[in-house]
Design an enzyme around this catalytic site. Structure first.
Site, PDB file in Angstrom:
ATOM      1  N   GLU A 230       0.886  -1.165   0.000  1.00  0.00           N
ATOM      2  CA  GLU A 230       0.000   0.000   0.000  1.00  0.00           C
ATOM      3  C   GLU A 230       0.916   1.204   0.000  1.00  0.00           C
ATOM      4  O   GLU A 230       1.515   1.545   1.016  1.00  0.00           O
ATOM      5  CB  GLU A 230      -0.910  -0.041   1.226  1.00  0.00           C
ATOM      6  CG  GLU A 230      -2.106   0.885   1.102  1.00  0.00           C
ATOM      7  CD  GLU A 230      -1.840   2.263   1.663  1.00  0.00           C
ATOM      8  OE1 GLU A 230      -1.493   3.164   0.850  1.00  0.00           O
ATOM      9  OE2 GLU A 230      -1.979   2.461   2.866  1.00  0.00           O
ATOM     10  N   CYS A 264      -2.012   9.058   3.137  1.00  0.00           N
ATOM     11  CA  CYS A 264      -1.898   8.700   1.726  1.00  0.00           C
ATOM     12  C   CYS A 264      -3.202   8.910   0.975  1.00  0.00           C
ATOM     13  O   CYS A 264      -3.190   9.221  -0.217  1.00  0.00           O
ATOM     14  CB  CYS A 264      -1.422   7.247   1.588  1.00  0.00           C
ATOM     15  SG  CYS A 264      -2.513   6.042   2.392  1.00  0.00           S
TER      16      CYS A 264
END
Length: 457
Positions: A230, A264
């Site tokens: 990720e 993010c």
């Protein structure tokens, strides 16, 4: 391993004062912990109902210890103590959710006389969970909860700067879990490399930058170890001509500066129709007035410092370059406090070209650029060329927004909302934002391997 350093020093990014120290795990200790996790796997994998009960108990214990964890998380990471408490809460929810996830063996329709076939879904073994500094408790839980639910054992390696709080959470969970099932190693990149390269590790799950993720994937390829990555995100918000500007700007401002923009999946820029930029900036700025900057432990603080000097320097440089290139600061741009830490107050910038580094790169900080556009097709063409594909949002009537959303390549696309995440849903990216999923049943499957058992009777 480094011969020079023997401990990690945690520093409060608001005050620059030392919070505490953590011993670095040496090579022998790392080997022992991985071997202990491997030994514990033999029993842990056998009883799903027992695992579910223990994960549910972990969830309860984590919430019980929230008053101990949240202040430490705020001190070490920099986020507000309120946000730290919410991070512990969602982590407990993650454990509770994975305590309920179940799956069955499958019997495909290929049976013949005297023969049966079963597809089994089995745990992999020892999982290496490598955790970043921005949401260290939740992003650790997003890995260990599905991995443990699937029957794996886990060795956690946190970012050096959040060693204390991750160590504390692992300690709490280990008052519930059997010995060896959850281990932790502490140190810098060399510790992570040693963990990834250990012969007992059967899976690596990493959250962090695309650059580091690429290096991890390269190393894992040497031992054919599967990875879940990720990675970075540079999430756009596309505002359409019929959007509710007040609701849109308010929501984006709250999300863009959450955790000082160090997320993010945060909205990192807005594309706004040229004739609406003034109104959008006015509404966005009004919400920014409700985001006081300060020490994360101080009552009333909504935005804390950036986590470290390097991040502050990067974001400041990107902001200065954008202004030098013609961008205009609408609100913010200062420190917002007299504290000595790594502060940059929430900042709104307009008249920025979409080729500017502040727009094209993942700045990971509390600066939000607004890019004017005339044709949404040009925006979609720009997004198609970008390297990231983690998240995006589209704002407007459902009729106008849905066709735009369908054309965006990202792991999560929201309409009239942003960062709407649930532990019950899969999460992950496309393109340079990584692959594999965490969350939901799909996240558990990432920690399982299928095998076929064919029996001739």
């Amino acid at each position: 391993m480094s011969a020079a350093a023997t401990e990690l020093i945690s520093v409060n990014p608001s005050t620059l004062e030392e919070v505490g120290r953590t011993p670095i795990t040496d090579a022998d200790a790392l080997h022992r912990r991985v071997e202990e996790a491997h030994a514990a796997f033999a029993d842990w994998r056998t009883d799903r109902a027992r695992r579910q009960g223990l994960l549910a108990a972990c969830s309860v214990e984590l919430m019980r210890k929230l008053p101990q964890i949240a202040p430490l998380l705020s001190q070490e990471q920099g986020k507000t103590v309120e946000d730290a408490g919410n991070e512990v809460w969602i982590s407990a929810r993650c454990l509770a959710h994975h305590a309920r996830v179940a799956w069955d063996d499958e019997t495909p329709g290929v049976e013949a006389a005297g023969r049966s076939v079963v597809i089994q879904h089995r745990p992999l073994g020892v999982v290496a969970a490598i955790v970043p500094w921005n949401f260290p408790v939740f992003l650790m839980m997003a890995k260990i909860a599905p991995a443990l639910a699937a029957g794996n054992t886990v060795v956690v390696k946190p970012a050096e700067s959040v060693a204390l709080v991750v160590g504390k959470v692992v300690e709490i969970l280990n008052t519930v879990l059997p010995g060896g099932v959850l281990q932790i190693v502490q140190g810098g990149p060399e510790v992570g490399q040693a963990l990834i390269g250990h012969r007992r590790v059967r899976k690596v799950s990493f959250t962090g930058s695309t650059k580091v993720g690429t290096a991890i994937m390269r190393q894992a390829a040497e031992t054919i170890t599967p990875v879940t990555l990720e990675l970075g995100g540079n999430d756009p918000a596309i505002v359409l001509a019929d959007a509710d500007l007040a609701a849109c700007a308010t929501t984006l401002a709250r999300n863009a500066f959450f955790n000082s923009g160090q997320m993010c999946i945060a909205p990192k820029r807005a594309y706004v129709p040229e004739h609406l930029v003034d109104a959008f900036c006015e509404a966005f700025s009004a919400e920014m007035a409700n985001l006081p900057v300060g020490d994360g432990l101080a009552p009333g603080t909504k935005v804390g410092p950036l986590h470290n000097r390097a991040q502050l320097d990067l974001v400041t440089e990107l902001l200065e370059k954008a202004v030098a290139g013609g961008g205009r600061v609408v609100t913010g741009g200062g420190r917002g406090t007299d504290l000595p830490g790594y502060f940059l107050e929430p900042t709104l910038v307009r008249d920025v070209d979409d080729a500017a580094d502040l727009v094209a790169l993942e700045q990971f900080g509390p600066v939000f650029p607004v890019v004017a556009y005339q044709d949404v097709e040009d925006v979609l063409a720009t997004l198609d060329e970008q390297e990231f594909g983690l998240g995006a949002s589209v704002w407007g009537s459902t009729e106008a927004a849905e066709p735009v959303a369908q054309r965006i390549e990202a792991g999560s696309v929201w309409i009239n909302q942003h960062n709407a995440l649930e532990v019950e849903l899969p999460f992950g990216g496309l393109k340079s934002s990584g692959f594999g999923r965490e969350g939901g049943e799909e996240g558990v499957q990432d920690f399982l391997a299928s095998r076929v058992v064919s029996t001739k009777r």
